[in-house]
Design a protein around this motif. Sequence first.
Motif, short mmCIF file in Angstrom:
data_model
loop_
_atom_site.label_atom_id
_atom_site.label_comp_id
_atom_site.label_asym_id
_atom_site.label_seq_id
_atom_site.Cartn_x
_atom_site.Cartn_y
_atom_site.Cartn_z
N PHE A 58 0.83 -1.21 0.00
CA PHE A 58 0.00 0.00 0.00
C PHE A 58 0.87 1.26 0.00
N ASN A 59 1.90 1.26 0.83
CA ASN A 59 2.75 2.43 0.94
C ASN A 59 3.54 2.69 -0.34
N CYS A 60 3.84 1.64 -1.09
CA CYS A 60 4.46 1.83 -2.41
C CYS A 60 3.46 2.46 -3.38
N LEU A 61 2.22 2.03 -3.31
CA LEU A 61 1.21 2.58 -4.21
C LEU A 61 0.97 4.06 -3.96
N THR A 62 0.99 4.48 -2.69
CA THR A 62 0.71 5.87 -2.36
C THR A 62 1.94 6.76 -2.40
N ILE A 79 3.95 6.11 -12.42
CA ILE A 79 3.82 7.00 -11.27
C ILE A 79 4.81 6.67 -10.16
N GLU A 80 5.69 5.68 -10.36
CA GLU A 80 6.54 5.22 -9.26
C GLU A 80 7.49 6.31 -8.76
N ARG A 81 7.76 7.35 -9.57
CA ARG A 81 8.64 8.43 -9.14
C ARG A 81 7.86 9.69 -8.72
N ILE A 82 6.56 9.61 -8.75
CA ILE A 82 5.73 10.75 -8.34
C ILE A 82 5.53 10.72 -6.83
N PRO A 83 5.74 11.83 -6.12
CA PRO A 83 5.61 11.85 -4.65
C PRO A 83 4.15 11.71 -4.23
N PRO A 84 3.92 11.47 -2.93
CA PRO A 84 2.55 11.27 -2.44
C PRO A 84 1.60 12.41 -2.80
N THR A 85 2.06 13.67 -2.72
CA THR A 85 1.17 14.78 -3.05
C THR A 85 0.76 14.74 -4.52
N GLY A 86 1.70 14.35 -5.37
CA GLY A 86 1.39 14.25 -6.79
C GLY A 86 0.40 13.13 -7.07
N ARG A 87 0.53 12.03 -6.35
CA ARG A 87 -0.42 10.92 -6.54
C ARG A 87 -1.80 11.29 -6.03
N ALA A 88 -1.84 12.06 -4.94
CA ALA A 88 -3.13 12.55 -4.46
C ALA A 88 -3.79 13.42 -5.52
N ALA A 89 -2.99 14.24 -6.19
CA ALA A 89 -3.52 15.09 -7.25
C ALA A 89 -4.02 14.28 -8.44
#
Length: 266
Positions: A58-62, A79-89
Motif C-alpha cells: 500500500f505504501n508503495c502505491l501511495t 507514477i513510481e517516481r511521483i511523490p505522495p502529493t502528486g499521486r493525491a492530485a
Amino acid sequence: MMTTTTTSTLTPAAPLTVNHLSLSFGGNRVLQDIDLSVQPGEITGLIGPNGAGKTSFFNCLTGLYSPQEGSICLGLQHIERIPPTGRAALGFSRSFQHVALCPELTVAENVMIGLDRQSHAGWLSAFLALPQGNAERAANRERALGALTRLGVAEVADEYPAQLPPGVLRLVEIARAIAGQPRVLLLDEPAAGLNSVETRDLSNVLLKLRSPDLVLLVVEHDMDLIMEVCDRIHVLNGGRLLASGTPAQIQVNPEVVRVYLGDEDE
C-alpha cells in the motif's frame, strides 16, 4: 529527472498495474517481484498473513515508500517516481487501519478535510470572512454531506467523533476518502475493530462504492467480508504474490489454504 505529466493523459477508468515491484529495507526483502493489476469497476482484495507485505505494498502505491525495482502505472502513466502529493492530485485516496478523525471537528468538518487539496481560496480565508473562502467552504460542506449521504450516515454530520460508535466512525473515514471523487481508493483493514452488525453495514457500503470509474483495493483480515464483496483477490505471503483469482478460486487454492486460510483450523 522526473517529467511532469497531467491527469489529461489518463482515462477516468484507468487500471492500476504493478510490474516486477520489489522493496528492501537494508538487507530485508519486504516485497519481491510483484506483478498484479487492479481493474476499475471491481472490488479487489489483498490478503495474507501478518508480515506478508500488505501495508508495505500500500505504501508503495501511495508513494510513502519508493521501491528499488519495478513499475507502478495508472493507465499508461508511470507514477513510481511521483511523490505522495502528486499521486493525491492524480486521484489517489486511502484510509488507514486505525481511524484518525480530529475530535475537535464535527463529522462534516472531518470529511471536508479530504477536500483540502482541491481548495483554491488560500490560507488567508481561514482567518478572514472573504467571499471566495465562504463560497468554497459552503461548496465543500455540500460535497461532504453528499459523501456522508452516499454511505448512509448523513444524520451524524454535525456530531463529534467522541459521540459515535466505531462502525459509524469507520464510515466517516471512508466518506472523507471518497469526498474528492478519487480514481484510486485504497482501504487498509476497514473492518478492524468492528462487530458483526457494523461489518455487515461496511460490506453494503463497499458494494455501493463499486464504480466503473474507480479502482478499489481493500486490505482485510476478515475473510467473510473479503469473500462476499470482492470480485478478485490477490494473496501475499513473505513478500511474494502467492495467488490471484476469484474468491471461489482462492478458497480452494491449496497453497493459500496451507499458509493462510487454513490457519483457523490449526
